[in-house]
Design a protein around this motif. Structure first.
Motif, PDB file in Angstrom:
ATOM      1  N   SER A  41     -59.336  -0.913  15.032  1.00  0.00           N
ATOM      2  CA  SER A  41     -59.288  -0.497  13.633  1.00  0.00           C
ATOM      3  C   SER A  41     -60.638  -0.690  12.963  1.00  0.00           C
ATOM      4  O   SER A  41     -61.103   0.168  12.206  1.00  0.00           O
ATOM      5  N   MET A  42     -61.261  -1.826  13.253  1.00  0.00           N
ATOM      6  CA  MET A  42     -62.566  -2.085  12.637  1.00  0.00           C
ATOM      7  C   MET A  42     -63.617  -1.085  13.148  1.00  0.00           C
ATOM      8  O   MET A  42     -64.451  -0.608  12.387  1.00  0.00           O
ATOM      9  N   ALA A  43     -63.542  -0.785  14.448  1.00  0.00           N
ATOM     10  CA  ALA A  43     -64.483   0.192  14.996  1.00  0.00           C
ATOM     11  C   ALA A  43     -64.286   1.562  14.354  1.00  0.00           C
ATOM     12  O   ALA A  43     -65.244   2.273  14.042  1.00  0.00           O
ATOM     13  N   PHE A  44     -63.014   1.947  14.172  1.00  0.00           N
ATOM     14  CA  PHE A  44     -62.716   3.234  13.528  1.00  0.00           C
ATOM     15  C   PHE A  44     -63.265   3.274  12.107  1.00  0.00           C
ATOM     16  O   PHE A  44     -63.867   4.258  11.676  1.00  0.00           O
ATOM     17  N   MET A  45     -63.057   2.182  11.373  1.00  0.00           N
ATOM     18  CA  MET A  45     -63.555   2.123   9.997  1.00  0.00           C
ATOM     19  C   MET A  45     -65.077   2.160   9.953  1.00  0.00           C
ATOM     20  O   MET A  45     -65.680   2.807   9.093  1.00  0.00           O
TER      21      MET A  45
ATOM     22  N   PHE B  45     -56.857  -0.931   6.462  1.00  0.00           N
ATOM     23  CA  PHE B  45     -57.149  -2.147   5.698  1.00  0.00           C
ATOM     24  C   PHE B  45     -55.929  -3.068   5.661  1.00  0.00           C
ATOM     25  O   PHE B  45     -56.027  -4.285   5.857  1.00  0.00           O
ATOM     26  N   THR B  46     -54.742  -2.495   5.420  1.00  0.00           N
ATOM     27  CA  THR B  46     -53.502  -3.290   5.367  1.00  0.00           C
ATOM     28  C   THR B  46     -53.198  -3.897   6.721  1.00  0.00           C
ATOM     29  O   THR B  46     -52.823  -5.088   6.835  1.00  0.00           O
ATOM     30  N   MET B  47     -53.372  -3.090   7.784  1.00  0.00           N
ATOM     31  CA  MET B  47     -53.095  -3.592   9.123  1.00  0.00           C
ATOM     32  C   MET B  47     -54.060  -4.705   9.511  1.00  0.00           C
ATOM     33  O   MET B  47     -53.670  -5.711  10.097  1.00  0.00           O
ATOM     34  N   ILE B  48     -55.313  -4.559   9.163  1.00  0.00           N
ATOM     35  CA  ILE B  48     -56.305  -5.601   9.488  1.00  0.00           C
ATOM     36  C   ILE B  48     -55.976  -6.888   8.749  1.00  0.00           C
ATOM     37  O   ILE B  48     -56.078  -7.998   9.307  1.00  0.00           O
ATOM     38  N   ARG B  49     -55.552  -6.743   7.492  1.00  0.00           N
ATOM     39  CA  ARG B  49     -55.205  -7.955   6.736  1.00  0.00           C
ATOM     40  C   ARG B  49     -54.037  -8.675   7.369  1.00  0.00           C
ATOM     41  O   ARG B  49     -54.027  -9.909   7.511  1.00  0.00           O
ATOM     42  N   LYS B  50     -53.015  -7.910   7.818  1.00  0.00           N
ATOM     43  CA  LYS B  50     -51.857  -8.533   8.464  1.00  0.00           C
ATOM     44  C   LYS B  50     -52.237  -9.171   9.789  1.00  0.00           C
ATOM     45  O   LYS B  50     -51.773 -10.277  10.130  1.00  0.00           O
ATOM     46  N   LEU B  51     -53.057  -8.481  10.585  1.00  0.00           N
ATOM     47  CA  LEU B  51     -53.464  -9.031  11.874  1.00  0.00           C
ATOM     48  C   LEU B  51     -54.285 -10.300  11.706  1.00  0.00           C
ATOM     49  O   LEU B  51     -54.100 -11.292  12.446  1.00  0.00           O
TER      50      LEU B  51
END
Length: 538
Positions: A25-29, A519-525
């Motif tokens: 996710s971070m790489a995609f962002m 962003f929501t998924m990263i926060r949860k992870l």
């Protein structure tokens, strides 16, 4: 013990998968936001060269100043000093004109000269009278108060006052009234004057509407090369001229000719009213073929009158014959001039009697003298005036009077400076108001070059360097016109920012939705990983 080990192993696997999802996710962002957005911004931005906008808009803050040197020669030193003092005081508070009045002290060679022409020749050489300068020379035996020569000089009597000299300077040499018209800020009161173009086509056309009965003989090429070509060469400081000749047949005048009885051998002539002259131009213009180039054309037309309607004479609105130097002609400003070449009455009398083709030779001298006069009027070089006590010597050369032509150069410099300044300021306002107009390197170079040459032209004009100012002003005028009419300015004129957003938002919105949800998924992870770490520590 084995169940506990299995449980730990599955949690570790889940933690590893969460880390991979986090990194993906971070790489995609990173790719979308850090790489994609800047790349989109860069590839869709409008290329605009940096321009001196503030400097260009302030061009009008410093008014034009015109410098020139005017010399006074008198046989008595005290009289020359008085004239210089009075003339200097007369122009002391003038914001536009900066004339420098100088006295030429009497010297032995000048005092011994017996003729005004000889004195003029000596003074023009010794006083360093350059282009744009002028000298007044006292000659006691003169009949007129002021006699203007064909050079940069005028003869004055011993009793000619500074007031009369100032009048001649203002009306004829500097032409201050015309300069004020050019620079007048109030367009409703100003006379609309088009700046001289850098190139012109001068087309000499001979129209013979009835070649079956009019066998006109004229070596027009030789006539043009003898009269017109040398004249155009002398006046090529401002514009370049391309000279061509042509014969056209079966192009009659579409005008209402009225027969008038007279005492000539033919017993009549035909009257061409002044009101019908524009209709003649309209009827022949489309057949002259002068619109095939982008350069403006100056038409010089010679009309061979057929014997069945010859001679044709022009009548003014007061119903009086307007023949000039035995030749009928007229001028249409910005278009050209027409000369009516009437055949000899004897030739037409023979035609009316025997109905045989008429052979005659066009009078080259009469026609070309009128054509030269028309050309001077069309180029706005000729100066006509009526001042008591002031005359000019008869023009005995093809070239115009030097002081007339240099007054024309001075007006052209001011027109080029004013036109180029207005063009640049209008363009800068347009470019500032419409941010999505492309300004490429070519347009930017033209604008910068025009601005620099305008500054140099103003400086040269104020210093009295007329020819240098003319070159700078002409270059500035050409560069400003090139920048204003450059086709690249229209490349994105109909693709504004609003339309750009309307096109790109539907493309980027589907991509940005996953980015936002990431962003929501990263926060949860991150929260889950933190909790797992705390549990391990506990």
């Amino acid at each position: 013990m084995e169940k506990s080990r299995a449980k730990v192993t599955s949690e570790d696997i889940a933690d590893g998968e969460d880390k991979y999802r986090l990194f993906a996710s971070m790489a995609f962002m990173i790719v979308v936001i850090i790489v994609g957005v800047p790349m989109w911004w860069k590839t869709t931005e409008v290329y605009r060269v940096s321009l001196p906008s503030a400097d260009i808009m302030s061009l009008s803050d410093k008014p034009i100043e015109i410098g020139t040197k005017i010399a006074i020669y008198t046989f008595e030193k005290s009289r020359g000093e008085l004239l210089v003092k009075e003339l200097t005081e007369a122009y002391a508070n003038n914001e536009l004109w900066r004339p420098q009045f100088v006295q030429i002290a009497p010297f032995e060679k000048a005092l011994q000269t017996k003729t005004p022409a000889g004195l003029e020749n000596i003074l023009l050489k010794t006083a360093e009278i350059k282009a744009g300068d002028f000298v007044f020379i006292e000659w006691p035996k003169l009949q007129e108060e002021v006699l203007l020569t064909s050079e940069r000089s005028a003869l004055i009597r011993s009793d000619t006052s500074s007031t009369r000299i100032k009048q001649v300077i203002n009306l004829l040499i500097l032409q201050t009234h015309r300069m004020q018209q050019i620079l007048n800020a109030n367009h409703r009161e100003a006379v609309k004057t088009e700046a001289p173009q850098t190139e012109y086509d001068v087309v000499v056309s001979i129209l013979n509407p009835r070649p079956d009965i009019m066998n006109a003989k004229w070596n027009v090429r030789m006539a043009v090369e003898t009269y017109i070509a040398p004249f155009l060469k002398e006046v090529s400081q401002i514009s370049n001229y391309t000279l061509t000749t042509q014969w056209k047949y079966q192009l009659p005048f579409e005008a209402d000719l009225k027969q008038v009885r007279d005492a000539s051998k033919l017993g009549r002539h035909y009257a061409l009213g002044e009101a019908d002259l524009p209709h003649i131009i309209t009827s022949i213009e489309k057949n002259l073929g002068v619109g095939i180039t982008a350069k403006p054309a100056i038409n010089l037309v010679v009309y061979i009158t057929p014997c069945d309607i010859a001679p044709v004479h022009i009548y003014n609105r007061q119903n009086k014959q307007a023949t000039r130097q035995k030749v009928d002609s007229f001028i249409s400003p910005k278009w050209g001039g027409i000369i009516i070449a009437n055949p000899p009455a004897e030739a037409c009398y023979n035609y009316n009697t025997a109905q045989q083709p008429v052979k005659f030779y066009v009078n080259t001298n009469d026609v070309m003298q009128i054509m030269l006069y028309q050309l001077q009027k069309l180029l706005d070089i000729n100066v006509e005036f009526n001042i008591d006590g002031v005359k000019t010597v008869a023009l005995e050369q093809i070239a115009p009077r030097r002081w007339e032509y240099e007054a024309y150069i001075r007006r052209s410099v001011v027109m080029h400076i004013a036109t180029a300044s207005n063009t640049l300021q209008s363009l800068i306002k347009l470019l500032d108001n419409i941010s999505y107009i492309v300004i490429n390197d070519d347009v930017g170079d033209s604008i910068n070059d025009a601005y620099k040459k305008l500054i140099l032209a103003k400086q040269a004009l104020a210093a009295g360097n007329l020819l240098a100012a003319s070159d700078y002003a002409r270059t500035a005028f050409v560069a400003s016109e090139h920048a204003f009419f450059d086709a690249s300015l229209l490349a994105q004129l109909y693709f504004p920012d609003e339309q750009k957003y309307a096109i790109y938002i539907p493309l980027f919105l589907p991509i940005m939705v996953p980015v936002i949800t990431s962003f929501t998924m990263i926060r949860k992870l991150l929260s889950k990983l933190r909790n797992a770490k705390k549990q391990k520590v506990a």
